[in-house]
Design an enzyme around this catalytic site. Structure first.
Site: not given
Length: 659
Positions: A29-30, A212-213, A243, A592
């Site tokens: 996504k980044t 973002d997020e 998330q 993770r």
């Protein structure tokens, strides 16, 4: 855009109208946000100065700025805004301070400043009761409510009490020409919603918004997004409902759903290809999170190999669990050449780290525990910042009270209380009151002399602030205030003094490169936004942290400990029927892991001096059996595994003895 997969490319090219990118864990996504910024500029949709990318942590903002700098060469990105919601709110308030009822150079109160005000306003109450009321006030602010709105919406005596306290607290902040962290969102929302000219001006200033997020936004942040984006909704929101793990601090994952209601022409693109995890880890994560309700269903997949099965360890107790983790780390380091920083140990609550620390120390495994004393929380650093705030804002009585006692002067609590009373009667801040000879004469002579000397130092530093570069101002302040001499006197060894002086030198270093005469107020306000994570560079050590702190990170090897009912899911969540967020927390922990994953639980624990039986987490039964390797399922493999680790352990002990 070379190398982008089709959904990523579609997300980059969608530049007109609202877009929601549902980005699964590790789906790049980044990179999509960075490429979209580059495309918006290169294709001539918007100049960089009219684009704002909003992240949730300063660390994320820093990483994004670095990636944009590598992606966009020259000065094409000049004027681009990449910041947190709170930093954007601070910028808006610094520009529109008059509309917000603030004077230039207002202060941003940190957590300690706020707690001190609540303690003073709730004199006589127990600390737990004060903390609970403070939490209700913060919740009202995160909901974008004013004190009057909080009063109108109160549904209980306790909420009414909190609303009344909110009003008194806000009046106190106003008198100090200060805001708190929650105000950095609430006040901009209030201004933009109330004034059409401001809304239109800021929509012109920020033509395109990337968030973002987005699943972590609270109600006030979502309203800020809408106020800036306007009815056209030229924005890209990137988020993942799976998330969303911050409801306990006000985040509202329903905001992802609200986007579709508020913007009926919302385009939705799903990023489901994971570039981080092995397929086995992803299959386990997908099976787990499928037990949660979904507005937008996603299924992550990966082109990576299956990898090894997920190990499920059943341990005698938490000490045994910690020993197994430490032994496995030592084995992986010796046999696989694993670098310590390729590994992370995750837990639900910070108290779980104690047994792990002991075991890692015994096995000589270097580790870094996230959540230690934050740099900005160190006493000498907070003292220096209080001086900076007072230099910038003479009306900041909270900063005055700390600075005047850093270092200690011949001014006691009784004298300060009398000074506060006299200042209030004269309707002036305490730092101005000590410049009045008439007021000083009403105080004990020795205290008056000390306060007069303090006022002289402040006057000199304010003059310095107009001519010195910020870093030099900080170094000058540390010397002239007497703070450095006091730190030296407090330290019993040269090593202690060197460490604490180093903290003050590092603080000055944060200001390096600032414009001459920029004024300490803006710099101190920016520092108030920073968090411990932004300075966290543990080097080649095993990382230990809570699952919440691990969001956004990735590691080759991941150990998740304490996977027991009552711990994960947490006992309070079980009692209150809030299992979904706990499941999302484990989902975040699992994703993770890039290659290998261990989940461990204990059979027994000692609580209040008694042994108690523990149950494995109900979430373990939601994982697909084919992806797991449980203790006892394969006795031959287990025996070989134990022999390998035992041999490695003996070798490590021999190496220690021979050293």
């Amino acid at each position: 855009m070379q190398g982008l997969n089709p959904p990523q490319r579609a997300a980059v090219l969608h530049c007109e109208g609202p877009l929601l990118v549902l980005a699964g864990a590790g789906s790049g996504k980044t990179r999509v946000i960075v490429e979209k910024i580059a495309h918006l500029i290169a294709a001539g949709h918007y100049p960089a100065r009219r684009i704002a990318a909003i992240t949730f942590t300063n660390k994320s903002a820093k990483e994004m700025r670095e990636r944009v700098a590598r992606r966009i060469r020259g000065d094409a990105a000049e004027g681009l805004t990449i910041s947190t919601f709170h930093a954007l709110g601070l910028k808006l308030l610094q520009i529109e301070h008059e509309r917000a009822g603030l004077r230039r150079g207002f202060s941003v109160f940190d957590a300690d400043d706020c707690a001190a005000q609540f303690k003073d306003l709730c004199s006589g109450m127990k600390p737990d009761a004060i903390q609970a009321l403070q939490g209700l006030v913060s919740r009202a602010k995160n909901g974008g409510l004013s004190p009057e709105e909080a009063t109108a919406l109160a549904r209980s005596t306790r909420e009414l009490e909190a609303a009344e306290l909110y009003g008194r607290y806000q009046a106190r902040l106003t008198s100090f020409n200060a805001v708190d962290f929650d105000d950095l969102i609430r006040l901009p929302v209030q201004l933009l919603e109330a004034h059409e000219d401001l809304r239109l001006g800021w929509r012109e200033r920020i033509g395109y918004l990337l968030v973002d997020e987005c699943q972590d936004t609270n109600d006030a942040q979502y309203r800020l997004l809408k106020a800036i984006a306007g009815p056209k909704g030229n924005f890209t929101c990137v988020g993942d409902d799976d998330q969303s793990i911050y409801a306990w601090r006000g985040a509202n994952p329903e905001n992802l759903t609200a986007l579709g209601t508020d913007y009926p022409n919302l385009e939705i693109i799903k990023l489901e290809q994971n570039y981080r995890c092995s397929n086995r880890v992803l299959r386990a994560a997908n099976a787990l999170i499928a037990n949660n309700p979904h507005e937008h269903l996603k299924t992550l997949w990966s082109a990576q190999a299956d990898g090894e099965r997920i190990r499920i360890w059943e341990c005698r107790d938490h000490a045994h669990e910690a020993e197994r983790v430490a032994a496995e780390l030592q084995f992986l380091h010796a046999s696989d050449g694993m670098q310590w920083n390729e590994c992370c140990i995750l837990f639900r609550s910070n108290f779980q780290s104690r047994a792990l620390e002991k075991a890692l120390q015994l096995m000589r495994v270097p580790y870094h525990l996230s959540g230690g004393t934050a740099f900005l929380e160190r006493a000498e650093v907070k003292d220096a910042l209080s001086w900076l705030r007072l230099v910038a804002n003479p009306e900041d009585d909270s900063a005055f009270l700390r600075a005047v006692q850093s270092p200690k002067r011949e001014v006691g609590a009784t004298t300060l209380a009398r000074l506060a009373e006299l200042a209030q009667q004269a309707q002036m801040p305490m730092s101005r009151a000590i410049e009045s000879i008439g007021l000083l004469k009403q105080l004990p002579p020795r205290a008056a002399n000390s306060l007069g000397g303090f006022a002289d130092i402040l006057r000199g530093l304010r003059q310095d602030a107009n001519r010195l570069p910020p870093a030099e101002l900080v170094r000058n302040l540390v010397e002239r205030s007497g703070m450095l001499a006091a730190v030296r006197a407090q330290c019993k060894t040269e090593q202690q003094f060197a460490m604490r002086r180093g903290n003050l030198d590092e603080l000055a270093g944060w200001f390096e490169g600032g414009a001459r005469g920029a004024g300490p107020g803006d710099l101190a306000a920016q520092l108030a936004l920073l968090t411990h994570a932004d300075r966290d560079d543990p080097g080649n050590q095993v990382r230990m942290m809570s699952m919440h702190a691990a969001k956004g990170l990735e590691f080759r090897y991941v150990f998740v400990v304490g996977v027991e009912d009552g711990v994960l899911p947490h006992e309070a969540s079980i009692d209150e029927g809030r299992i979904d967020e706990e499941r999302r927390l484990l989902y975040v922990a699992i994703t993770r892991a890039k290659e290998r994953l261990w989940l461990s639980h204990a059979r027994e624990a000692t609580k209040w001096g008694s042994r108690m039986k523990l149950k494995p987490s109900r979430f373990l039964d939601e994982l697909p059996a084919d992806e797991l390797q449980r203790d006892g399922a394969d006795p031959v493999a287990d025996a070989a595994h134990k022999r390998e680790r035992a041999d490695a352990g003996f070798a490590a002990i021999r190496a220690l003895l021979d050293a």
